[in-house]
Scaffold this motif. Structure first.
Motif: not given
Length: 275
Positions: A216-217, A220, A223-227, A229, A232
């Motif tokens: 999950k890390d 994350k 998807t959240e830092h490197w965006n 698409d 999960y």
């Protein structure tokens, strides 16, 4: 829109195939034509044939074993080789906004890829040297002895058969464990060199042995830092513990100074892990 490229970098038998299979299941394009199953990779290698064949050819051009099993750094690419890889990259970029690839040989060309793909992100997958060398020995055993050819008659057949298998494994350890560890050291040194040149925002490190807990890390970060698409998928859904070979104790076949060098590298990588 800027293309997003993920380079999955890691030594042979370090869990890169399973990690890439997981990313593929999450929706990352890792190649239109993927290398299939083989000895030690029942579910497939998840290697993009374009990069797989190109990097093997480049190694042959340089008179290096195309498996990438080398103990010494590979010379930088000449202009023709860079153009060869750039053509592959351009085709990928024209077809996909987000894509990536995995081939352990990539570790031997990281400096060149930094020039060819300056905006790429790097997912570094490392596995402790003991497990990696053990896995290489196990796979080599299966290659050399693809069928059960041990025929023993009489009393204590199972016990005597186990002894014969153990004898063969120890012979392989004597012949190849040191070489395999030197290869592990080279690949991970090349990774560390690349990380020293890259921005810390462009790479993340995962210990394959901890991916069951840290997926999950890692997701994350992607998807959240490197965006990227992606959707999960739990890593546990594809992880098959029965396919992980039993660890072989190779330490007694390897010089202690070499082991110390490997453990130093391992500690550095561990400190850089995502989780």
């Amino acid at each position: 829109m800027q293309n997003k490229t993920l380079i999955i970098a890691g030594m042979h038998r370090s869990g890169t195939s399973l990690t890439t299979q997981w990313l593929y299941r999450c929706g990352l394009n890792v190649g239109e034509n993927l290398l299939g199953a083989g000895i030690g990779n029942d579910d497939g290698h998840y290697e993009d044939i374009d990069f797989y064949e190109a990097q093997k050819q480049i190694l042959r051009n340089k008179n290096i074993e195309d498996s990438g099993f080398t103990e010494t750094p590979v010379p930088g690419l000449v202009l023709e080789e860079k153009e060869f890889l750039q053509n592959i990259i351009s085709k990928k970029n024209s077809s996909f906004k987000e894509w990536g690839w995995k081939d352990p040989r990539t570790c031997l060309f990281l400096r060149d890829y930094e020039d060819l793909l300056p905006e790429a992100y790097y997912l570094v997958v490392f596995r402790d040297w003991k497990s990696t060398v053990s896995s290489l020995i196990s796979r080599t055993y299966k290659v050399i002895y693809p069928v059960d050819d041990i025929v023993i008659k009489g009393l204590f057949k199972k016990y005597r058969k186990r002894l014969e298998v153990q004898k063969r494994i120890e012979e392989l350890c004597e012949e190849r464990a040191t070489n395999f560890l030197k290869i592990w050291i080279l690949y991970n040194k090349e990774i560390l060199k690349s990380m020293s040149r890259l921005s810390k925002d462009n790479y993340t490190v995962v210990n394959f042995g901890a991916l069951l807990q840290s997926d999950k890390d890692v997701f994350k970060m992607l998807t959240e830092h490197w965006n990227f698409d992606l959707n999960y998928v739990c890593f546990k859904e594809i992880y098959k513990p029965k396919l992980i070979s039993k660890e072989i104790n190779t330490s007694r076949f390897i010089d202690k100074a070499l082991i110390a060098e490997a453990e130093k590298i391992e500690n550095i990588l561990q400190k850089k892990t995502t989780a």
